[in-house]
Design an enzyme around this catalytic site. Structure first.
Site, PDB file in Angstrom:
ATOM      1  CB  SER A   1      -0.948  -0.040   1.200  1.00 15.89           C
ATOM      2  OG  SER A   1      -1.978   0.916   1.086  1.00 15.89           O
TER       3      SER A   1
ATOM      4  CG  ASP B   1      -4.487  -5.255  -2.090  1.00 13.88           C
ATOM      5  OD1 ASP B   1      -4.916  -5.680  -3.169  1.00 13.88           O
ATOM      6  OD2 ASP B   1      -5.228  -4.862  -1.176  1.00 13.88           O
TER       7      ASP B   1
ATOM      8  CG  HIS C   1      -5.477  -3.323   2.094  1.00 17.09           C
ATOM      9  ND1 HIS C   1      -4.989  -3.118   0.823  1.00 17.09           N
ATOM     10  CD2 HIS C   1      -4.861  -2.386   2.880  1.00 17.09           C
ATOM     11  CE1 HIS C   1      -4.127  -2.105   0.827  1.00 17.09           C
ATOM     12  NE2 HIS C   1      -4.030  -1.660   2.059  1.00 17.09           N
TER      13      HIS C   1
END
Length: 422
Positions: free
Chosen positions: A207, A234, A371
């Site tokens: 991220s 992700d 996530h």
């Protein structure tokens, strides 16, 4: 941003349960959870909580020690930053790596040889916003197991997160792209000061952490470090930028505080924020801190009671767009192997879609994860990373021409650059 896209993002959000754990009872006294004195290796341990779950819930939500997953920890204070970073690492086993350098010939008579760095290889991990280096703890253990100890793992708490401290509190929330990049480079250069004596470094960012990692790869290569590959977990620039208007809404749905560390672990598991209980037990205690008591301004004054978030993510809003703008382009331009791992069928933006069709990077999609895919399925991700590493550091060894002398007959062995070297 279209209403359809907005609804699709909101529908992915977990239905958050009440903050209070089911066994919480106002009439019962709450015993404090004392943290054991930190050992010389710098890894703090928590005693098992005495407040257990109800008789209907046999799951253990007590915190786990980082020493179960990493071999050692260190406090690193680069002179160029105001931060003292908490770094966790498991070094590679160099003796194993040297014995597994080659493979037997295949049906064609050709064989491949694993390019080895005599100083080993490290997977260097940068976490996302609001997380900590211990989110990679189960992954570190799985990488060691599945890679037979050949690959080491290094993770750290970035500025304003986890156990990392900042001399000037006003700089805690300076999480701009340039600051994150500067901090990341400083840690690498502090841990491995001589590029010629440094192990090979596979850079991984989740991220927010993808931004400094992708930007650091070419800078480290210019300094002489060997970077065989870059891994992004992700995050897709197009989707991330479009989702930014929803971030405040997402953050507002989180509880502002928890009654205890166990309460926080329980919430993360039952809300599906983290789908792996073991990972939550080691990572969650490091993303919360004791709330300041009414009689003291010191957050450590009440270690077993009310807990609040370690990082004020809303306060970092000015930097959100800077994390993701240009990420796809920088990722595709890195001069090393590239791996993008997504949770579910995440849509690619235009640049990544074109890049995938041109074979510029490897794309892996993991199912049944959220996530925090590195926490939800560390074994699956570790297998992907080990395969990625081996695939991109093997070279084909061609036999000499008939009647021609071998490479060692004249002038010694042929010199081949390491993958990731410039």
């Amino acid at each position: 941003m279209s209403d359809m896209f907005r609804k699709s993002v909101l529908n992915k959000l977990p239905h958050l349960p009440p903050t209070r754990a089911p066994w919480a009872d106002e009439s019962e006294p709450i015993e404090e959870i004392d943290e054991e004195d930190e050992q010389l290796d710098g890894i703090g341990e928590f005693k098992p909580a005495t407040m257990g779950p109800s008789k209907h819930d046999t799951q253990d939500y007590s915190p786990l020690s980082a020493s179960t997953f990493f071999a050692q920890a260190a406090e690193v204070q680069p002179p160029s930053t105001p931060c003292t970073f908490r770094v966790y690492l498991t070094p590679p086993n160099l003796s194993i790596a040297s014995t597994n350098a080659g493979t037997p010939p295949g049906p064609s008579g050709l064989r491949t040889q694993q390019q080895t760095n005599r100083h080993g290889t490290y997977l260097v991990c940068h976490h996302g916003g609001g997380a900590s280096g211990l989110g990679f703890a189960p992954l570190a253990r799985e990488v060691k197991a599945k890679g037979n100890g050949e690959m080491g793992v290094l993770a750290f708490d970035c500025r304003g997160h986890g156990k990392t401290s900042t001399s000037d509190p006003n700089l805690e929330l300076d999480l701009s792209h340039d600051t994150l990049l500067s901090d990341f480079m400083a840690i690498i250069e502090m841990m491995f000061p001589d590029p010629k004596e440094s192990p090979s470094l596979i850079l991984l960012g989740h991220s927010m952490g993808a931004a400094p990692v992708v930007s650091a790869a070419p800078e480290l290569q210019k300094k002489g470090y060997t970077i065989p590959g870059v891994v992004v977990l992700d995050v897709v620039e197009g989707t991330a930028v479009e989702s930014l208007p929803l971030m405040k809404s997402v953050l507002s749905k989180r509880p502002e505080s928890f009654r205890s560390v166990i309460d926080a672990i329980y919430w993360h598991v039952t809300s599906n924020s983290i789908r792996n209980v073991e990972s939550a037990r080691v990572s969650v205690p490091h993303i919360i801190v004791p709330a300041p008591s009414s009689s003291s301004s010191d957050p450590s004054a009440n270690p077993g009671g009310k807990q609040v978030w370690r990082t004020n993510l809303v306060g970092t809003e000015p930097y959100w767009e800077g994390w993701y703008k240009g990420l796809s382009q920088r990722f595709l331009r890195t001069k090393c192997a590239r791996l993008l791992v997504l949770a579910g069928q995440e849509r690619l933006d235009r640049e990544l879609m074109v890049g995938q069709m041109q074979g510029k990077f490897q794309l892996e999609v993991m199912s049944d994860v959220g996530h925090y895919l590195h926490e939800d399925n560390p074994a699956g991700l570790a297998a992907t990373l080990i395969t990625f590493w081996h695939r991109n550091t093997r070279v084909l060894v061609l036999p000499p021409k008939i009647g021609a002398p071998g490479p060692g007959a004249r002038g010694g062995p042929v010199e081949v650059k390491q993958v990731g070297q410039q």
